[in-house]
Scaffold this active site. Structure first.
Site, PDB file in Angstrom:
ATOM      1  NE  ARG A 149      -3.324  -2.320   2.856  1.00 39.68           N
ATOM      2  CZ  ARG A 149      -3.299  -3.343   3.453  1.00 39.68           C
ATOM      3  NH1 ARG A 149      -2.202  -3.226   4.099  1.00 39.68           N
ATOM      4  NH2 ARG A 149      -4.006  -4.225   3.670  1.00 39.68           N
ATOM      5  CE  LYS A 173      -6.766  -0.877   4.530  1.00 38.70           C
ATOM      6  NZ  LYS A 173      -7.996  -0.958   3.740  1.00 38.70           N
ATOM      7  CG  HIS A 245      -4.393   0.709  -4.043  1.00 35.35           C
ATOM      8  ND1 HIS A 245      -3.932   0.607  -2.792  1.00 35.35           N
ATOM      9  CD2 HIS A 245      -5.723  -0.248  -4.059  1.00 35.35           C
ATOM     10  CE1 HIS A 245      -4.716  -0.338  -2.003  1.00 35.35           C
ATOM     11  NE2 HIS A 245      -5.568  -0.875  -2.664  1.00 35.35           N
ATOM     12  NE  ARG A 248      -2.728  -3.608  -1.123  1.00 36.90           N
ATOM     13  CZ  ARG A 248      -2.452  -4.357  -0.439  1.00 36.90           C
ATOM     14  NH1 ARG A 248      -1.055  -4.640  -0.280  1.00 36.90           N
ATOM     15  NH2 ARG A 248      -3.151  -4.957   0.708  1.00 36.90           N
ATOM     16  CG  HIS A 271      -6.248  -8.702   1.366  1.00 35.95           C
ATOM     17  ND1 HIS A 271      -6.385  -9.183   0.038  1.00 35.95           N
ATOM     18  CD2 HIS A 271      -5.834  -7.472   1.312  1.00 35.95           C
ATOM     19  CE1 HIS A 271      -6.206  -8.109  -0.797  1.00 35.95           C
ATOM     20  NE2 HIS A 271      -5.983  -6.969   0.017  1.00 35.95           N
ATOM     21  CE1 TYR A 280      -6.074  -7.856  -7.227  1.00 33.41           C
ATOM     22  CE2 TYR A 280      -6.280  -8.599  -4.681  1.00 33.41           C
ATOM     23  CZ  TYR A 280      -6.166  -7.627  -5.974  1.00 33.41           C
ATOM     24  OH  TYR A 280      -5.715  -6.342  -5.541  1.00 33.41           O
TER      25      TYR A 280
END
Length: 299
Positions: A149, A173, A245, A248, A271, A280
């Site tokens: 990120r 995150k 992004h 990514r 994630h 994906y």
């Protein structure tokens, strides 16, 4: 309780109890600010503890009329639910008005990606004769090579580079740390930047451990990374609207297309849920479908 006091208390809760990053706290705060703005438009002013489910449904309609897309509405709703969970925990309210509030239906939009050729063109377009050339090349190589990120890139530290064993440690995150493999091209670009260019930069106090610095010796901003990528896209005549992004997404897409295990991709991207990574697989199906159409003898 007034809105300002409630929002301030909520921010403290997110920081101290949930250990969220400043960016996440700011995003949650913006969501509650919108609810506060809505309350100010009402003839009878509504306090945070007196809001009802009916008020929240009217607020969602108000947000919808402003033209917000369903994914943005869902994000705001998530912020509101977190806010009233906090209010309930602190005994400011007895019942959670957001409990029965439904999220808008969202169609999962496949993210834009770049082809490997486009990424190569962008990296090749970097002017390495400029002082920032080696740094910008390292930025693109790390974004694409590690699937970071933009906030993870700007906060990357020298002390978290383990290039001898081909890993870097990033803070994602919720301040969660993870180890990410790093490939040869990214390692080479990083070493050139760090050992040949960065060493000649006058670094501001407190920024000594940051990998990527501007000419003033301070860490780069997220906006600056966006600008670098936008300018390179224009240089090669790329028509897509892209951002950091996009690299990514391209990293994940190319891994899945190459047959990488989805759990491994989830781990590398940081994630929390495998369902986030599963988008994906949709991209992969499109890739497989296109491959069959192009190469199968009956097509």
């Amino acid at each position: 309780m007034n809105w300002r006091a409630a929002i301030k208390g909520f921010q403290a809760y997110l920081k101290l109890e949930k250990s969220l990053s400043p960016n996440s706290i700011e995003a949650y705060s913006r969501d509650i600010e919108k609810l506060y703005q809505y309350s100010e438009t009402q003839t009878i002013k509504i306090n945070p503890e007196s809001i009802t489910l009916a008020d929240l449904r009217l607020f969602i309609n108000w947000v919808n009329e402003l033209g917000m897309i369903p994914s943005s509405q869902a994000r705001i709703l998530s912020g509101i639910k977190a806010f009233y969970k906090y209010m309930l925990m602190e005994d400011i309210i007895k019942d959670d008005p957001s409990e029965l509030l439904e999220s808008p239906k969202i169609q999962r939009k496949l993210p834009d990606t770049l082809s490997y050729e486009d990424i190569n063109k962008m990296i090749s377009a970097i002017d390495l004769s400029r002082p920032d050339g080696a740094r910008n090349k390292a930025i693109l190589e790390v974004l694409y090579g590690c699937g970071l990120r933009v906030s993870e890139l700007t906060e990357l530290k020298l002390s978290n580079l383990y290039l001898d064993i081909e890993f870097i440690k990033v803070t994602g995150k919720g301040s969660k740390e993870r180890l990410v493999p790093i490939g040869g091209a990214a390692i080479k670009a990083l070493k050139i930047w760090i050992e040949q260019v960065r060493v000649h930069t006058a670094i501001k106090k407190g920024e000594e451990d940051m990998v990527f610095l501007n000419r003033r010796g301070t860490r780069l901003s997220r906006i600056y990374i966006f600008m670098v990528i936008k300018q390179l896209a224009e240089t090669i005549g790329l028509k897509k609207t892209i951002s950091p992004h996009t690299f990514r997404h391209s990293f994940a897409t190319h891994l899945v297309e190459g047959g990488a295990d989805l759990r491994a991709v989830q781990e590398m991207l940081g994630h929390e849920s495998i369902t986030t990574t599963e988008i994906y697989t949709h991209l992969d199906r499109e890739f497989l479908k296109g491959t069959i159409i192009q190469f199968h003898p009956r097509n």
